[in-house]
Design an enzyme around this catalytic site. Structure first.
Site, PDB file in Angstrom:
ATOM      1  CG  HIS A 242      -0.322   0.208   2.514  1.00 33.94           C
ATOM      2  ND1 HIS A 242       0.200  -0.831   3.226  1.00 33.94           N
ATOM      3  CD2 HIS A 242      -0.089   1.308   3.255  1.00 33.94           C
ATOM      4  CE1 HIS A 242       0.726  -0.383   4.356  1.00 33.94           C
ATOM      5  NE2 HIS A 242       0.568   0.920   4.396  1.00 33.94           N
TER       6      HIS A 242
HETATM    7  C1  UD1 Z   1      -2.415   5.495   5.692  1.00 37.88           C
HETATM    8  C2  UD1 Z   1      -1.144   6.092   6.291  1.00 37.88           C
HETATM    9  C3  UD1 Z   1      -0.020   5.102   6.149  1.00 37.88           C
HETATM   10  C4  UD1 Z   1      -0.382   3.766   6.742  1.00 37.88           C
HETATM   11  C5  UD1 Z   1      -1.688   3.268   6.148  1.00 37.88           C
HETATM   12  C6  UD1 Z   1      -2.095   2.032   6.874  1.00 37.88           C
HETATM   13  C7  UD1 Z   1      -0.849   8.528   6.110  1.00 37.88           C
HETATM   14  C8  UD1 Z   1      -0.146   9.603   5.385  1.00 37.88           C
HETATM   15  N1  UD1 Z   1      -0.748   7.302   5.574  1.00 37.88           N
HETATM   16  O1  UD1 Z   1      -2.191   5.311   4.302  1.00 37.88           O
HETATM   17  O2  UD1 Z   1       1.121   5.589   6.846  1.00 37.88           O
HETATM   18  O3  UD1 Z   1       0.643   2.852   6.473  1.00 37.88           O
HETATM   19  O4  UD1 Z   1      -2.706   4.261   6.322  1.00 37.88           O
HETATM   20  O5  UD1 Z   1      -3.094   1.306   6.257  1.00 37.88           O
HETATM   21  O6  UD1 Z   1      -1.466   8.779   7.105  1.00 37.88           O
HETATM   22  N2  UD1 Z   1      -9.582   4.326   1.702  1.00 37.88           N
HETATM   23  C9  UD1 Z   1     -10.783   3.659   1.679  1.00 37.88           C
HETATM   24  N3  UD1 Z   1     -11.324   3.276   2.873  1.00 37.88           N
HETATM   25  C10 UD1 Z   1     -10.759   3.549   4.073  1.00 37.88           C
HETATM   26  C11 UD1 Z   1      -9.544   4.245   4.082  1.00 37.88           C
HETATM   27  C12 UD1 Z   1      -8.963   4.631   2.882  1.00 37.88           C
HETATM   28  O7  UD1 Z   1     -11.344   3.389   0.627  1.00 37.88           O
HETATM   29  O8  UD1 Z   1     -11.316   3.162   5.115  1.00 37.88           O
HETATM   30  C13 UD1 Z   1      -8.956   4.695   0.398  1.00 37.88           C
HETATM   31  C14 UD1 Z   1      -9.368   6.069  -0.096  1.00 37.88           C
HETATM   32  O9  UD1 Z   1      -9.476   5.999  -1.467  1.00 37.88           O
HETATM   33  C15 UD1 Z   1      -8.170   6.925   0.286  1.00 37.88           C
HETATM   34  C16 UD1 Z   1      -7.006   5.948   0.160  1.00 37.88           C
HETATM   35  O10 UD1 Z   1      -7.532   4.694   0.559  1.00 37.88           O
HETATM   36  O11 UD1 Z   1      -8.018   8.025  -0.552  1.00 37.88           O
HETATM   37  C17 UD1 Z   1      -5.811   6.305   1.047  1.00 37.88           C
HETATM   38  O12 UD1 Z   1      -6.195   6.477   2.407  1.00 37.88           O
HETATM   39  P1  UD1 Z   1      -5.284   7.386   3.388  1.00 37.88           P
HETATM   40  O13 UD1 Z   1      -5.765   7.275   4.791  1.00 37.88           O
HETATM   41  O14 UD1 Z   1      -5.129   8.746   2.827  1.00 37.88           O
HETATM   42  O15 UD1 Z   1      -3.853   6.730   3.253  1.00 37.88           O
HETATM   43  P2  UD1 Z   1      -3.409   5.218   3.295  1.00 37.88           P
HETATM   44  O16 UD1 Z   1      -2.820   4.866   1.986  1.00 37.88           O
HETATM   45  O17 UD1 Z   1      -4.505   4.396   3.838  1.00 37.88           O
HETATM   46  N1  UDP Z   2      -3.448  -6.146   8.952  1.00 37.64           N
HETATM   47  C1  UDP Z   2      -4.693  -6.746   9.098  1.00 37.64           C
HETATM   48  N2  UDP Z   2      -5.376  -7.139   7.964  1.00 37.64           N
HETATM   49  C2  UDP Z   2      -4.864  -6.958   6.721  1.00 37.64           C
HETATM   50  C3  UDP Z   2      -3.599  -6.350   6.582  1.00 37.64           C
HETATM   51  C4  UDP Z   2      -2.919  -5.934   7.725  1.00 37.64           C
HETATM   52  O1  UDP Z   2      -5.176  -6.924  10.214  1.00 37.64           O
HETATM   53  O2  UDP Z   2      -5.542  -7.334   5.739  1.00 37.64           O
HETATM   54  C5  UDP Z   2      -2.736  -5.666  10.172  1.00 37.64           C
HETATM   55  C6  UDP Z   2      -1.330  -6.169  10.377  1.00 37.64           C
HETATM   56  O3  UDP Z   2      -1.305  -7.394  11.073  1.00 37.64           O
HETATM   57  C7  UDP Z   2      -0.711  -5.062  11.212  1.00 37.64           C
HETATM   58  C8  UDP Z   2      -1.391  -3.820  10.664  1.00 37.64           C
HETATM   59  O4  UDP Z   2      -2.581  -4.269  10.027  1.00 37.64           O
HETATM   60  O5  UDP Z   2      -1.053  -5.220  12.584  1.00 37.64           O
HETATM   61  C9  UDP Z   2      -0.497  -3.104   9.700  1.00 37.64           C
HETATM   62  O6  UDP Z   2      -1.186  -2.077   9.097  1.00 37.64           O
HETATM   63  P1  UDP Z   2      -0.812  -1.480   7.679  1.00 37.64           P
HETATM   64  O7  UDP Z   2       0.041  -2.426   6.931  1.00 37.64           O
HETATM   65  O8  UDP Z   2      -2.093  -1.017   7.099  1.00 37.64           O
HETATM   66  O9  UDP Z   2      -0.011  -0.161   8.079  1.00 37.64           O
HETATM   67  P2  UDP Z   2       1.525   0.184   8.359  1.00 37.64           P
HETATM   68  O10 UDP Z   2       1.996  -0.715   9.445  1.00 37.64           O
HETATM   69  O11 UDP Z   2       2.268   0.040   7.077  1.00 37.64           O
HETATM   70  O12 UDP Z   2       1.482   1.620   8.762  1.00 37.64           O
END
Ligand code: UD1
Ligand code: UDP
Length: 368
Positions: A210
């Site tokens: 991601h």
């Molecule tokens: C965010 C964090 C990242 C973290 C990740 C964990 C920031 C800058 N980034 O990235 O550090 O590793 O979360 O998962 O804070 N979306 C949905 N449903 C949701 C949430 C998001 O559809 O519930 C989609 C939307 O299209 C959105 C995109 O995902 O625009 C990105 O979501 P966003 O929270 O901006 O960043 P992440 O890539 O999720």
């Molecule tokens: N995780 C989960 N389901 C998934 C993918 C990840 O429960 O389908 C959990 C994973 O075990 C870890 C956390 O989500 O505890 C990590 O989150 P993510 O990779 O979204 O964010 P990051 O750690 O990169 O910020």
């Protein structure tokens, strides 16, 4: 009574806050308030974790949702300020490195509310990563900084943060992992995947992707798929797909390429217990997640990280993690080394023992 506001917003925050919320209950002198910014809002990215990890429902959900970095950060700041003015907490605790972390931290610091950062000091030294900016800024305004690994302590000292503010405590995310391993054994996800003939044994890899640097750039994503194409012919790959990645796949021309790979199985994001079941049974994990590099280290499962750097170097130095970047050949070589039995010897890092939240709460009580 210590009035302590706790902030969560995105998926990785929930695993980090869960053991702290449980620990506060042992201390009647703490009045914890939980605020969800709403940065993540899908059931499978948020609510599911509250249920599975026994996190109390948030006192307030700011409901900010998705937007550009500036808009999302600004919306969180605008929404949290009146809440802080109403509650007048003694301190605010933020975890990790997401936009919710810096947005809430910045507002608290300007209102003179003591700021506590859990998972402080991690540095990838790559400022093109949005999280690196969030980490640097949050740490620079925090009053109490809790580190998961020694590199975090060293980085903070190097940046001139006073030693008395810094505490090496281990990792709350690993507290959650150890607290839930037994429950995760009862997950039926592998049985379902076998019934659906996605798997026909315990020979599989797990993939998550991601990071914007991997999935927002079609050329890079395509290179990663070149590597995955080879691996999935040899071993089934389970791919619980992040909504950002799903959106990018749909918008780019890459969906059909993925569909043509019989061994690459796309799934919706799965709940924590199912994910833990997958991780702990996988032959190897391919990821660009921060937290998953650490969870595989705690589980001693081989992990190939599709990044050139990591802010969690202990997972490479001591743990089961290796960096392979986005070069398909490096990915394939890393895979072959693991399947040929050339495994790294690995150890669980110091203080990753399930007691980090206990240490943190004791230090908060002594310091705030
Ligand atoms: C965010 C964090 C990242 C973290 C990740 C964990 C920031 C800058 N980034 O990235 O550090 O590793 O979360 O998962 O804070 N979306 C949905 N449903 C949701 C949430 C998001 O559809 O519930 C989609 C939307 O299209 C959105 C995109 O995902 O625009 C990105 O979501 P966003 O929270 O901006 O960043 P992440 O890539 O999720
Ligand atoms: N995780 C989960 N389901 C998934 C993918 C990840 O429960 O389908 C959990 C994973 O075990 C870890 C956390 O989500 O505890 C990590 O989150 P993510 O990779 O979204 O964010 P990051 O750690 O990169 O910020």
């Amino acid at each position: 009574m210590l009035k302590l506001i706790n902030i969560v917003g995105a998926r990785p925050n929930f695993m980090k806050i869960a053991p702290l919320m449980a620990e506060y209950k042992k201390h009647p002198c703490i009045n914890p308030i939980l605020i969800h910014t709403g940065q993540h809002y899908d059931q499978a990215m948020s609510e599911l974790f509250f249920e599975q990890l026994g996190i109390p429902q948030p006192d307030i959900n700011l409901g900010v949702g998705s937007a550009s970095h500036a808009v999302q950060t600004a919306e969180i700041m605008k929404s949290i300020e009146p809440v802080l003015m109403q509650y007048k907490p003694d301190a605010m605790l933020v975890v990790g490195d997401v936009n919710s972390t810096i947005a809430c931290g910045l507002v608290a610091a300007k209102l003179g509310i003591r700021l506590i950062h859990v998972e402080a000091g991690l540095r990838s030294f790559d400022r093109t990563m949005p999280e690196e900016i969030n980490r640097l800024l949050t740490d620079s305004i925090s009053d109490l900084l809790f580190c998961t690994e020694q590199s975090g302590v060293d980085n903070l000292r190097h940046e001139g943060i006073a030693s008395e503010k810094i505490h090496m405590v281990g990792h709350v995310m690993i507290d959650t992992l150890f607290n839930n391993l037994k429950k995760a054994r009862h997950s039926l996800i592998l049985d379902h995947l076998k019934k659906q003939h996605v798997l026909n044994g315990d020979h599989f890899a797990v993939l998550t992707l991601h990071r914007p640097s991997n999935v927002d750039d079609q050329a890079v994503f395509s290179r990663i798929l070149d590597g995955l194409e080879v691996i999935q012919q040899d071993m089934p790959i389970l791919f619980p797909i992040h909504p950002r990645t799903r959106k990018n796949l749909t918008q780019s021309g890459l969906s059909s390429r993925i569909s043509s790979m019989q061994g690459l199985h796309l799934m919706d994001p799965v709940g924590y217990l199912d994910f833990l079941k997958l991780l702990s049974n996988a032959k190897l994990v391919l990821t660009d997640s921060g937290g998953i590099q650490e969870e595989t280290t705690a589980l001693k499962i081989p992990c190939l990280t599709l990044r050139d750097n990591t802010e969690r170097p202990v997972t490479v130095q001591m743990g089961s993690n290796q960096l392979v970047g986005n070069d398909p050949q490096k990915l394939i070589d890393g895979y072959r080394n693991i399947t040929n039995g050339k495994l790294k010897t690995s150890q669980i890092p110091p203080l990753w023992d399930g007691k980090a939240s206990q240490r943190i709460v004791n230090i908060i009580l002594e310091s705030v």
